[in-house]
Design a protein around this motif. Structure first.
Motif, PDB file in Angstrom:
ATOM      1  N   ASP A 105       0.839  -1.211   0.000  1.00  0.00           N
ATOM      2  CA  ASP A 105       0.000   0.000   0.000  1.00  0.00           C
ATOM      3  C   ASP A 105       0.871   1.259   0.000  1.00  0.00           C
ATOM      4  O   ASP A 105       0.613   2.207  -0.741  1.00  0.00           O
ATOM      5  CB  ASP A 105      -0.907   0.029   1.239  1.00  0.00           C
ATOM      6  N   THR A 106       1.897   1.256   0.870  1.00  0.00           N
ATOM      7  CA  THR A 106       2.736   2.462   0.973  1.00  0.00           C
ATOM      8  C   THR A 106       3.454   2.748  -0.342  1.00  0.00           C
ATOM      9  O   THR A 106       3.538   3.907  -0.774  1.00  0.00           O
ATOM     10  CB  THR A 106       3.755   2.321   2.130  1.00  0.00           C
ATOM     11  N   MET A 107       3.968   1.701  -0.989  1.00  0.00           N
ATOM     12  CA  MET A 107       4.682   1.925  -2.266  1.00  0.00           C
ATOM     13  C   MET A 107       3.729   2.451  -3.340  1.00  0.00           C
ATOM     14  O   MET A 107       4.062   3.392  -4.070  1.00  0.00           O
ATOM     15  CB  MET A 107       5.352   0.622  -2.731  1.00  0.00           C
ATOM     16  N   ILE A 108       2.544   1.859  -3.416  1.00  0.00           N
ATOM     17  CA  ILE A 108       1.592   2.311  -4.455  1.00  0.00           C
ATOM     18  C   ILE A 108       1.096   3.720  -4.119  1.00  0.00           C
ATOM     19  O   ILE A 108       1.017   4.591  -4.996  1.00  0.00           O
ATOM     20  CB  ILE A 108       0.429   1.299  -4.587  1.00  0.00           C
ATOM     21  N   ASP A 109       0.807   3.961  -2.839  1.00  0.00           N
ATOM     22  CA  ASP A 109       0.284   5.285  -2.448  1.00  0.00           C
ATOM     23  C   ASP A 109       1.320   6.386  -2.660  1.00  0.00           C
ATOM     24  O   ASP A 109       0.965   7.522  -2.993  1.00  0.00           O
ATOM     25  CB  ASP A 109      -0.165   5.265  -0.979  1.00  0.00           C
ATOM     26  N   THR A 110       2.593   6.068  -2.450  1.00  0.00           N
ATOM     27  CA  THR A 110       3.644   7.088  -2.601  1.00  0.00           C
ATOM     28  C   THR A 110       4.083   7.204  -4.062  1.00  0.00           C
ATOM     29  O   THR A 110       4.030   8.291  -4.653  1.00  0.00           O
ATOM     30  CB  THR A 110       4.874   6.713  -1.731  1.00  0.00           C
ATOM     31  N   ASN A 111       4.539   6.083  -4.628  1.00  0.00           N
ATOM     32  CA  ASN A 111       5.202   6.133  -5.937  1.00  0.00           C
ATOM     33  C   ASN A 111       4.226   6.430  -7.075  1.00  0.00           C
ATOM     34  O   ASN A 111       4.605   7.047  -8.074  1.00  0.00           O
ATOM     35  CB  ASN A 111       5.906   4.798  -6.234  1.00  0.00           C
ATOM     36  N   VAL A 112       2.992   5.964  -6.914  1.00  0.00           N
ATOM     37  CA  VAL A 112       2.023   6.127  -8.010  1.00  0.00           C
ATOM     38  C   VAL A 112       1.014   7.231  -7.678  1.00  0.00           C
ATOM     39  O   VAL A 112       0.936   8.255  -8.361  1.00  0.00           O
ATOM     40  CB  VAL A 112       1.281   4.803  -8.301  1.00  0.00           C
ATOM     41  N   TYR A 146      12.457  -7.864 -11.501  1.00  0.00           N
ATOM     42  CA  TYR A 146      13.398  -8.788 -10.866  1.00  0.00           C
ATOM     43  C   TYR A 146      12.726  -9.547  -9.720  1.00  0.00           C
ATOM     44  O   TYR A 146      11.675  -9.127  -9.221  1.00  0.00           O
ATOM     45  CB  TYR A 146      14.670  -8.058 -10.409  1.00  0.00           C
ATOM     46  N   ASP A 147      13.370 -10.656  -9.344  1.00  0.00           N
ATOM     47  CA  ASP A 147      12.846 -11.530  -8.291  1.00  0.00           C
ATOM     48  C   ASP A 147      12.609 -10.732  -7.001  1.00  0.00           C
ATOM     49  O   ASP A 147      13.492  -9.991  -6.564  1.00  0.00           O
ATOM     50  CB  ASP A 147      13.887 -12.644  -8.058  1.00  0.00           C
ATOM     51  N   LYS A 148      11.476 -10.874  -6.405  1.00  0.00           N
ATOM     52  CA  LYS A 148      11.097 -10.209  -5.150  1.00  0.00           C
ATOM     53  C   LYS A 148      11.000  -8.691  -5.281  1.00  0.00           C
ATOM     54  O   LYS A 148      11.074  -7.964  -4.307  1.00  0.00           O
ATOM     55  CB  LYS A 148      12.042 -10.601  -4.008  1.00  0.00           C
ATOM     56  N   GLY A 149      10.861  -8.253  -6.527  1.00  0.00           N
ATOM     57  CA  GLY A 149      10.671  -6.804  -6.751  1.00  0.00           C
ATOM     58  C   GLY A 149       9.200  -6.470  -6.927  1.00  0.00           C
ATOM     59  O   GLY A 149       8.810  -5.295  -6.904  1.00  0.00           O
ATOM     60  N   ASN A 150       8.400  -7.504  -7.114  1.00  0.00           N
ATOM     61  CA  ASN A 150       6.967  -7.424  -7.444  1.00  0.00           C
ATOM     62  C   ASN A 150       6.318  -6.026  -7.414  1.00  0.00           C
ATOM     63  O   ASN A 150       6.197  -5.362  -8.447  1.00  0.00           O
ATOM     64  CB  ASN A 150       6.171  -8.429  -6.595  1.00  0.00           C
ATOM     65  N   VAL A 151       5.875  -5.562  -6.264  1.00  0.00           N
ATOM     66  CA  VAL A 151       5.063  -4.335  -6.248  1.00  0.00           C
ATOM     67  C   VAL A 151       5.911  -3.080  -6.481  1.00  0.00           C
ATOM     68  O   VAL A 151       5.441  -2.123  -7.103  1.00  0.00           O
ATOM     69  CB  VAL A 151       4.226  -4.247  -4.950  1.00  0.00           C
ATOM     70  N   TYR A 152       7.171  -3.079  -6.021  1.00  0.00           N
ATOM     71  CA  TYR A 152       8.027  -1.916  -6.339  1.00  0.00           C
ATOM     72  C   TYR A 152       8.172  -1.802  -7.859  1.00  0.00           C
ATOM     73  O   TYR A 152       7.991  -0.710  -8.422  1.00  0.00           O
ATOM     74  CB  TYR A 152       9.407  -2.027  -5.668  1.00  0.00           C
ATOM     75  N   CYS A 153       8.488  -2.924  -8.520  1.00  0.00           N
ATOM     76  CA  CYS A 153       8.622  -2.895  -9.983  1.00  0.00           C
ATOM     77  C   CYS A 153       7.318  -2.423 -10.623  1.00  0.00           C
ATOM     78  O   CYS A 153       7.329  -1.603 -11.556  1.00  0.00           O
ATOM     79  CB  CYS A 153       8.980  -4.282 -10.518  1.00  0.00           C
ATOM     80  N   ALA A 154       6.201  -2.922 -10.121  1.00  0.00           N
ATOM     81  CA  ALA A 154       4.898  -2.537 -10.693  1.00  0.00           C
ATOM     82  C   ALA A 154       4.655  -1.041 -10.522  1.00  0.00           C
ATOM     83  O   ALA A 154       4.134  -0.371 -11.425  1.00  0.00           O
ATOM     84  CB  ALA A 154       3.785  -3.335 -10.028  1.00  0.00           C
ATOM     85  N   SER A 155       5.049  -0.510  -9.360  1.00  0.00           N
ATOM     86  CA  SER A 155       4.806   0.928  -9.120  1.00  0.00           C
ATOM     87  C   SER A 155       5.641   1.768 -10.085  1.00  0.00           C
ATOM     88  O   SER A 155       5.189   2.815 -10.567  1.00  0.00           O
ATOM     89  CB  SER A 155       5.098   1.305  -7.655  1.00  0.00           C
ATOM     90  N   LYS A 156       6.846   1.305 -10.395  1.00  0.00           N
ATOM     91  CA  LYS A 156       7.692   2.074 -11.320  1.00  0.00           C
ATOM     92  C   LYS A 156       7.270   1.852 -12.777  1.00  0.00           C
ATOM     93  O   LYS A 156       7.415   2.752 -13.608  1.00  0.00           O
ATOM     94  CB  LYS A 156       9.171   1.718 -11.094  1.00  0.00           C
ATOM     95  N   ALA A 157       6.698   0.665 -13.080  1.00  0.00           N
ATOM     96  CA  ALA A 157       6.119   0.458 -14.412  1.00  0.00           C
ATOM     97  C   ALA A 157       4.932   1.405 -14.589  1.00  0.00           C
ATOM     98  O   ALA A 157       4.693   1.939 -15.685  1.00  0.00           O
ATOM     99  CB  ALA A 157       5.695  -0.990 -14.583  1.00  0.00           C
ATOM    100  N   ALA A 158       4.205   1.656 -13.496  1.00  0.00           N
ATOM    101  CA  ALA A 158       3.089   2.616 -13.558  1.00  0.00           C
ATOM    102  C   ALA A 158       3.627   4.023 -13.825  1.00  0.00           C
ATOM    103  O   ALA A 158       3.038   4.783 -14.618  1.00  0.00           O
ATOM    104  CB  ALA A 158       2.285   2.583 -12.259  1.00  0.00           C
ATOM    105  N   VAL A 159       4.746   4.380 -13.197  1.00  0.00           N
ATOM    106  CA  VAL A 159       5.343   5.710 -13.453  1.00  0.00           C
ATOM    107  C   VAL A 159       5.732   5.831 -14.935  1.00  0.00           C
ATOM    108  O   VAL A 159       5.530   6.871 -15.569  1.00  0.00           O
ATOM    109  CB  VAL A 159       6.575   5.953 -12.539  1.00  0.00           C
ATOM    110  N   ASP A 160       6.263   4.735 -15.484  1.00  0.00           N
ATOM    111  CA  ASP A 160       6.634   4.704 -16.904  1.00  0.00           C
ATOM    112  C   ASP A 160       5.386   4.962 -17.761  1.00  0.00           C
ATOM    113  O   ASP A 160       5.392   5.815 -18.669  1.00  0.00           O
ATOM    114  CB  ASP A 160       7.227   3.319 -17.205  1.00  0.00           C
TER     115      ASP A 160
END
Ligand code: NDP
Ligand code: 8X3
Length: 255
Positions: A105-112, A146-160
């Motif tokens: 939640d924190t990663m999506i709420d902040t990064n996206v 990358y492995d175990k990057g799941n939601v962080y990677c997704a949040s940055k794909a959303a930024v892209d």
């Protein structure tokens, strides 16, 4: 005097950007949650570079605060030339099964969502002036999962994806949109990701020379120095010992 608005200016890339833009004659709107750090940054920049800083200490996750605080900027501070959507974080590096949902939640709420709220508040100032430059901090994590990057990677794909969408929709308004995708950079990022565990955080940079915050800030500043008709849309930057978010040469520190 041009104005830059930097989110997440209390550490890492944001703080390094504050110094580079101040050195180059900008005045600054600075955001972050740690007010004391913002105040000391303002004091240092104003003393060293004869500039002025306006502090906006809010949490980008708080939609009400973001919109009301930015809208209540004094008129003369609303002429924002460059917005750097930098505030962001990773929390944990765990498999999908083991990850903590609050971290997601924190990663999506902040990064996206935070990036969207700040942009929603600032874009009308830019469209009114028919100019502006938005710089969004993505990551190599957006480009290769990358492995175990799941939601962080997704949040940055959303930024892209958001950066691509902004570029299309802001086209009629003459606003540049640049997405910067750095690889591993030694900032407070890993300490935050591993929740204060210094040993684990430091091990991330074993065996290679990562980017520094100053490296990334210099590149961000460069993207703002091009002629009005030229825009760097998408830029992936890693240290020489990193090929992408997965492959590293960890044979030893360089330089
Ligand atoms: P740091 O941890 O050094 O700095 C992060 C900054 O974001 C701090 O100023 C922090 O301020 C701010 N921030 C975090 N959450 C919030 C929030 N909710 N509201 C307002 N500000 C917030 O990390 P970096 O400088 O390395 O990271 C900056 C950006 O670059 C992030 O988006 C990150 O994902 C991205 N990135 C980082 C890479 C790296 O390897 N370092 C590589 C690729 C991308 P405060 O705590 O005071 O609120
Ligand atoms: C930060 C770089 O590789 O840790 O975005 O995701 S990485």
């Amino acid at each position: 005097m041009k104005t830059v608005f930097i989110t997440g200016a209390t550490a890492g890339f944001g703080e390094a950007c504050a110094y580079v833009f101040a050195q180059n004659g900008y005045r600054l709107i600075l955001n972050g949650r740690r007010t004391e750090r913002l105040e000391s940054l303002k004091e240092n920049l104003e003393k060293e570079y004869n500039t002025s800083c306006y502090l906006l200490p809010f949490d980008v996750q708080n939609r009400g605060d973001v919109l009301s605080v930015i809208n209540s900027l004094p008129e003369e501070w609303k002429a924002i030339d460059v917005l750097i959507n930098n505030a962001g974080l990773a929390l944990g590096r765990d498999s999908f099964n083991e990850a903590n949902i609050d971290d997601w939640d924190t990663m999506i709420d902040t990064n996206v969502k935070g990036l969207l709220y700040v942009s929603k508040a600032v874009v009308p100032f830019m469209t009114a002036r028919k100019k502006g430059h938005i710089i969004n901090l993505g990551s190599v994590a957006a480009k290769d999962i990358y492995d175990k990057g799941n939601v962080y990677c997704a949040s940055k794909a959303a930024v892209d994806a958001i950066s691509k969408a902004m570029r299309i929709e802001l086209l009629p308004h003459g606003i540049k949109v640049t997405a910067i995708h750095p690889g591993a950079a030694e900032t407070e990022f890993s300490l935050v990701r591993f929740k204060g565990d210094e040993d684990t955080a430091n091990k991330i940079y074993d065996g290679f020379t990562p980017l520094s915050a100053a490296d990334v800030a210099a590149i961000i500043f460069y993207t703002t120095t091009l002629p009005g008709h030229v825009c760097i849309n998408d830029l992936v930057v890693t240290c020489t010992q990193q090929a992408n978010s997965i492959y590293f040469n960890k044979d030893g520190k360089q330089g």
